[in-house]
Design a protein around this motif. Structure first.
Motif, PDB file in Angstrom:
ATOM      1  N   LEU A 184      47.785  39.527  22.786  1.00  0.00           N
ATOM      2  CA  LEU A 184      47.077  39.637  24.059  1.00  0.00           C
ATOM      3  C   LEU A 184      46.132  40.836  24.042  1.00  0.00           C
ATOM      4  O   LEU A 184      44.973  40.734  24.455  1.00  0.00           O
ATOM      5  CB  LEU A 184      48.074  39.751  25.216  1.00  0.00           C
ATOM      6  N   HIS A 185      46.601  41.965  23.536  1.00  0.00           N
ATOM      7  CA  HIS A 185      45.764  43.162  23.445  1.00  0.00           C
ATOM      8  C   HIS A 185      44.524  42.880  22.608  1.00  0.00           C
ATOM      9  O   HIS A 185      43.399  43.219  23.006  1.00  0.00           O
ATOM     10  CB  HIS A 185      46.574  44.318  22.854  1.00  0.00           C
ATOM     11  N   ASN A 186      44.710  42.255  21.454  1.00  0.00           N
ATOM     12  CA  ASN A 186      43.577  41.958  20.578  1.00  0.00           C
ATOM     13  C   ASN A 186      42.588  41.007  21.245  1.00  0.00           C
ATOM     14  O   ASN A 186      41.374  41.165  21.106  1.00  0.00           O
ATOM     15  CB  ASN A 186      44.055  41.385  19.244  1.00  0.00           C
ATOM     16  N   LYS A 187      43.103  40.032  21.974  1.00  0.00           N
ATOM     17  CA  LYS A 187      42.225  39.078  22.674  1.00  0.00           C
ATOM     18  C   LYS A 187      41.404  39.801  23.742  1.00  0.00           C
ATOM     19  O   LYS A 187      40.203  39.572  23.878  1.00  0.00           O
ATOM     20  CB  LYS A 187      43.059  37.958  23.287  1.00  0.00           C
ATOM     21  N   LEU A 188      42.034  40.691  24.513  1.00  0.00           N
ATOM     22  CA  LEU A 188      41.306  41.434  25.547  1.00  0.00           C
ATOM     23  C   LEU A 188      40.324  42.418  24.922  1.00  0.00           C
ATOM     24  O   LEU A 188      39.211  42.595  25.429  1.00  0.00           O
ATOM     25  CB  LEU A 188      42.280  42.174  26.466  1.00  0.00           C
TER      26      LEU A 188
ATOM     27  N   ILE B 129      37.605  40.149  30.281  1.00  0.00           N
ATOM     28  CA  ILE B 129      39.031  40.341  30.027  1.00  0.00           C
ATOM     29  C   ILE B 129      39.880  39.470  30.959  1.00  0.00           C
ATOM     30  O   ILE B 129      40.964  39.034  30.570  1.00  0.00           O
ATOM     31  CB  ILE B 129      39.464  41.825  30.065  1.00  0.00           C
ATOM     32  N   GLY B 130      39.380  39.189  32.147  1.00  0.00           N
ATOM     33  CA  GLY B 130      40.098  38.281  33.042  1.00  0.00           C
ATOM     34  C   GLY B 130      40.174  36.877  32.462  1.00  0.00           C
ATOM     35  O   GLY B 130      41.244  36.255  32.438  1.00  0.00           O
ATOM     36  N   ARG B 131      39.057  36.376  31.981  1.00  0.00           N
ATOM     37  CA  ARG B 131      39.038  35.047  31.356  1.00  0.00           C
ATOM     38  C   ARG B 131      39.897  35.035  30.092  1.00  0.00           C
ATOM     39  O   ARG B 131      40.623  34.066  29.836  1.00  0.00           O
ATOM     40  CB  ARG B 131      37.610  34.627  31.042  1.00  0.00           C
ATOM     41  N   ALA B 132      39.842  36.110  29.309  1.00  0.00           N
ATOM     42  CA  ALA B 132      40.644  36.179  28.085  1.00  0.00           C
ATOM     43  C   ALA B 132      42.141  36.184  28.413  1.00  0.00           C
ATOM     44  O   ALA B 132      42.937  35.548  27.717  1.00  0.00           O
ATOM     45  CB  ALA B 132      40.268  37.428  27.278  1.00  0.00           C
TER      46      ALA B 132
ATOM     47  N   ALA C 120      47.224  33.083  28.338  1.00  0.00           N
ATOM     48  CA  ALA C 120      48.389  32.515  29.026  1.00  0.00           C
ATOM     49  C   ALA C 120      48.386  30.990  28.939  1.00  0.00           C
ATOM     50  O   ALA C 120      49.449  30.371  28.845  1.00  0.00           O
ATOM     51  CB  ALA C 120      48.416  32.971  30.482  1.00  0.00           C
ATOM     52  N   ARG C 121      47.209  30.374  28.959  1.00  0.00           N
ATOM     53  CA  ARG C 121      47.110  28.916  28.834  1.00  0.00           C
ATOM     54  C   ARG C 121      47.442  28.451  27.418  1.00  0.00           C
ATOM     55  O   ARG C 121      48.143  27.462  27.230  1.00  0.00           O
ATOM     56  CB  ARG C 121      45.691  28.447  29.165  1.00  0.00           C
ATOM     57  N   GLU C 122      46.902  29.140  26.445  1.00  0.00           N
ATOM     58  CA  GLU C 122      47.076  28.725  25.053  1.00  0.00           C
ATOM     59  C   GLU C 122      48.466  29.037  24.517  1.00  0.00           C
ATOM     60  O   GLU C 122      48.940  28.370  23.595  1.00  0.00           O
ATOM     61  CB  GLU C 122      46.020  29.396  24.168  1.00  0.00           C
ATOM     62  N   HIS C 123      49.087  30.062  25.064  1.00  0.00           N
ATOM     63  CA  HIS C 123      50.393  30.518  24.567  1.00  0.00           C
ATOM     64  C   HIS C 123      51.360  30.761  25.721  1.00  0.00           C
ATOM     65  O   HIS C 123      51.799  31.901  25.941  1.00  0.00           O
ATOM     66  CB  HIS C 123      50.220  31.798  23.757  1.00  0.00           C
ATOM     67  N   PRO C 124      51.707  29.721  26.464  1.00  0.00           N
ATOM     68  CA  PRO C 124      52.530  29.934  27.661  1.00  0.00           C
ATOM     69  C   PRO C 124      53.894  30.559  27.382  1.00  0.00           C
ATOM     70  O   PRO C 124      54.337  31.444  28.120  1.00  0.00           O
ATOM     71  CB  PRO C 124      52.664  28.526  28.258  1.00  0.00           C
TER      72      PRO C 124
ATOM     73  N   LYS D  34      54.780  51.288  23.126  1.00  0.00           N
ATOM     74  CA  LYS D  34      53.471  51.789  22.696  1.00  0.00           C
ATOM     75  C   LYS D  34      52.395  50.714  22.841  1.00  0.00           C
ATOM     76  O   LYS D  34      51.322  50.964  23.392  1.00  0.00           O
ATOM     77  CB  LYS D  34      53.547  52.268  21.249  1.00  0.00           C
ATOM     78  N   VAL D  35      52.683  49.513  22.385  1.00  0.00           N
ATOM     79  CA  VAL D  35      51.707  48.430  22.460  1.00  0.00           C
ATOM     80  C   VAL D  35      51.466  48.034  23.919  1.00  0.00           C
ATOM     81  O   VAL D  35      50.332  47.776  24.326  1.00  0.00           O
ATOM     82  CB  VAL D  35      52.153  47.216  21.617  1.00  0.00           C
ATOM     83  N   SER D  36      52.518  48.028  24.716  1.00  0.00           N
ATOM     84  CA  SER D  36      52.382  47.732  26.139  1.00  0.00           C
ATOM     85  C   SER D  36      51.480  48.764  26.811  1.00  0.00           C
ATOM     86  O   SER D  36      50.584  48.422  27.587  1.00  0.00           O
ATOM     87  CB  SER D  36      53.765  47.718  26.801  1.00  0.00           C
ATOM     88  N   GLU D  37      51.678  50.021  26.480  1.00  0.00           N
ATOM     89  CA  GLU D  37      50.856  51.092  27.038  1.00  0.00           C
ATOM     90  C   GLU D  37      49.399  50.966  26.576  1.00  0.00           C
ATOM     91  O   GLU D  37      48.476  51.191  27.349  1.00  0.00           O
ATOM     92  CB  GLU D  37      51.428  52.460  26.639  1.00  0.00           C
ATOM     93  N   GLU D  38      49.186  50.597  25.318  1.00  0.00           N
ATOM     94  CA  GLU D  38      47.819  50.410  24.810  1.00  0.00           C
ATOM     95  C   GLU D  38      47.102  49.294  25.564  1.00  0.00           C
ATOM     96  O   GLU D  38      45.908  49.409  25.868  1.00  0.00           O
ATOM     97  CB  GLU D  38      47.844  50.090  23.313  1.00  0.00           C
ATOM     98  N   LEU D  39      47.828  48.238  25.880  1.00  0.00           N
ATOM     99  CA  LEU D  39      47.244  47.131  26.643  1.00  0.00           C
ATOM    100  C   LEU D  39      46.828  47.600  28.033  1.00  0.00           C
ATOM    101  O   LEU D  39      45.718  47.334  28.483  1.00  0.00           O
ATOM    102  CB  LEU D  39      48.247  45.980  26.739  1.00  0.00           C
TER     103      LEU D  39
END
Length: 191
Positions: free
Chosen positions: A66-70, A86-89, A94-98, A117-122
């Motif tokens: 998700l981070h990489n996509k945004l 980022i909203g569309r991403a 969420a659609r592609e990977h429910p 750490k990854v959550s915070e980076e997002l």
């Protein structure tokens, strides 16, 4: 016991993500994953610490994706364009990977350092996009990021559960909602 030749953690997590996306996160068990991999369940213990360990690794995998996509969506954009991207991403992920998206949700409650750490980076990525877009106090930016995440998660969750039954295009709906949200930001924080 040594790990099975050819079986590694990335393969296990990828297959778990596929299983979650196909059948929902609740379908991911050690038994169902072992069956998908063509192995016996005990073999998974060479790579993960039980089902909870598997779901933590799945959450980490999901958050990184998700981070990489945004991040890719925001690259080279600024202002409203970056927020829309980022909203569309977010919605697309969420659609592609429910199932994988669902796996990311409890990540905030984990004690795993890498997951936190990854959550915070997002979150910091979204804060950075919003802060640069609208140049406001840090506290105001955090309020708005919470609102943005609530909009995106709420939309994704309602869409996944079939909560949008009216015959209006969902992509247009998210565009209108984001536009209204951003118009409100500009009105609230105009100089």
């Amino acid at each position: 016991m040594s790990p099975r030749l050819g079986l590694d953690l990335p393969t296990i997590i990828q297959k778990a993500a596929e299983l979650a996306d196909e059948n929902g996160l609740e379908s991911v068990t050690l038994a169902s994953l072992a069956q998908k991999l063509g192995i016996r369940s005990p073999s998974l213990y060479n790579h993960v610490v039980g089902l909870s360990g598997l779901k933590e690794k799945l959450a980490l995998y999901g958050l990184k994706n998700l981070h990489n996509k945004l991040l890719r969506a925001a690259a080279g954009r600024s202002g409203d364009d970056a927020v829309f991207a980022i909203g569309r991403a977010y919605i697309t992920f969420a659609r592609e990977h429910p199932g994988l998206y669902e796996a990311t949700l409890p990540a905030q409650h984990s004690e795993d350092a890498e997951l936190l750490k990854v959550s915070e980076e997002l979150i910091q990525l979204i804060i950075q996009v919003m802060h640069h877009a609208y140049e406001m106090k840090q506290e105001d930016t955090i309020h708005l990021v919470r609102g943005f995440r609530s909009l995106m998660h709420g939309f994704a969750s309602l869409e996944r559960s079939g909560g949008f039954g009216l015959p209006v295009n969902l992509d247009e709906s998210i565009q209108v909602v984001l536009q209204a949200y951003l118009s409100g930001i500009r009105e609230q924080f105009r100089s």
